[in-house]
Write a protein that holds these residues in place. Sequence first.
Motif, short mmCIF file in Angstrom:
data_model
loop_
_atom_site.label_atom_id
_atom_site.label_comp_id
_atom_site.label_asym_id
_atom_site.label_seq_id
_atom_site.Cartn_x
_atom_site.Cartn_y
_atom_site.Cartn_z
N UNK A 253 0.90 -1.18 -0.06
CA UNK A 253 -0.28 -0.08 -0.11
C UNK A 253 1.11 1.52 -0.04
N UNK A 254 1.64 1.73 1.02
CA UNK A 254 2.81 2.24 1.00
C UNK A 254 4.01 2.58 0.11
N UNK A 255 4.34 0.74 -0.62
CA UNK A 255 5.72 0.98 -1.01
C UNK A 255 6.81 0.19 0.22
N UNK A 256 7.72 0.13 -0.60
CA UNK A 256 9.12 -0.46 0.65
C UNK A 256 9.77 0.86 1.29
N UNK A 257 10.19 1.63 0.89
CA UNK A 257 11.09 2.52 1.20
C UNK A 257 10.06 3.69 2.03
N UNK A 258 8.23 3.81 1.77
CA UNK A 258 7.93 4.44 2.95
C UNK A 258 7.67 4.21 4.03
N UNK A 259 6.79 2.65 3.66
CA UNK A 259 6.98 2.10 4.69
C UNK A 259 8.10 1.65 5.99
N UNK A 260 9.65 1.51 5.32
CA UNK A 260 10.19 1.37 6.52
C UNK A 260 10.66 3.00 7.05
N UNK A 261 10.45 3.75 6.09
CA UNK A 261 10.57 4.96 7.01
C UNK A 261 8.90 5.71 7.81
N UNK A 262 7.84 5.57 7.52
CA UNK A 262 7.22 5.38 8.81
C UNK A 262 7.55 3.66 10.18
N UNK A 263 8.06 2.86 9.78
CA UNK A 263 8.61 1.89 10.83
C UNK A 263 9.58 2.90 11.46
N UNK A 264 10.48 3.53 11.40
CA UNK A 264 11.50 4.50 11.98
C UNK A 264 10.59 5.63 12.57
N UNK A 265 10.05 5.53 11.32
CA UNK A 265 8.75 6.75 12.58
C UNK A 265 8.52 6.64 13.46
N UNK A 266 7.49 5.42 13.45
CA UNK A 266 7.03 4.37 14.62
C UNK A 266 7.91 4.72 16.05
N UNK A 267 9.45 3.80 16.05
CA UNK A 267 10.21 3.62 16.91
C UNK A 267 10.39 4.91 17.21
N UNK A 268 10.98 5.78 16.41
CA UNK A 268 11.52 7.13 17.65
C UNK A 268 10.14 7.59 18.71
N UNK A 269 8.63 7.60 17.79
CA UNK A 269 7.71 8.10 18.82
C UNK A 269 7.64 7.29 19.92
#
Length: 296
Positions: A253-269
């Motif tokens: 749905x998001x694409x692989x790179x956007x998924x990685x970015x979302x994963x990083x953002x959730x981890x940071x939060x």
Amino acid sequence: MHELSETLLAFAAHADRALERALPPADQPPVDLHRAMHYALLGGGKRMRPLLVYATGHTFGASPGTLDACAVAVEIIHAYSLVHDDLPAMDDDALRRGRPTCHIAFGEAMAILAGDALQALAFEVLARDTAEHDAATRVEMMRVLAAACGSHGMAGGQAFDLSAVGQRLDASELERMHVHKTGALIRASVRLGALAAGCRDENLLARLERYGHCVGLAFQIRDDILDIEGEAATLGKTAGKDAANHKPTYPAILGLEASRAHLDALTAEALDVVDGLGEPATHLRDLARFIATRAS
């Protein structure tokens, strides 16, 4: 890749021993049922949910023994859910944790019974907990776990998942599915660890709920990425099955790179949420990093 610390590895080993003690003997009748329960529960796994219980309880000064019942109960529920999710009527998977799934090893009917018996055992473990928790706390623990299992938790998430096969979901619909299916038990693990440690501060509990939300979604995104990039020998389950079954995933749905970015953002939060808890929350921070970078 962030590895688990020695303390977290020790917690996982402690959880394994507590899980084995909770099960009926494998040679006690009905033998086939008890063997299937042992197979489903003790056949490996990351023990992520017990680790979240222990890490949260440690943050508030609780000993592992005080946390055992909650750690055992959440992992038993997780094991039951995997047995049922793998059934032909659900995900129809033949490989789990590097071995044949429970229904392949013991037959579909016995696997269903094993899942049923494991779910019941989880609540029995909480009810007979020998730690000094008052009656109100025990009832609240059982309520939290039950809510994580039901139509507003895992069962609801699986229902969303089944109805989504072959459908085009948007990102919010996908998140709703995983907040229920994966996230509910992860959030419950964090809350149960806090309750068992005596935390009653609603502000702290709300912060921990947000931490659980973030790491729960991060766990699922990492799973979706591994389904594309991983191999069955490493994952211990069938790789590429989501794509083959046309199931909606974050990369789809998001694409692989956007998924990685979302994963990083959730981890940071998640890290930011527990930052103010200081050194005692080290294990929660370590788990957030591990969830985001694990290889299986």
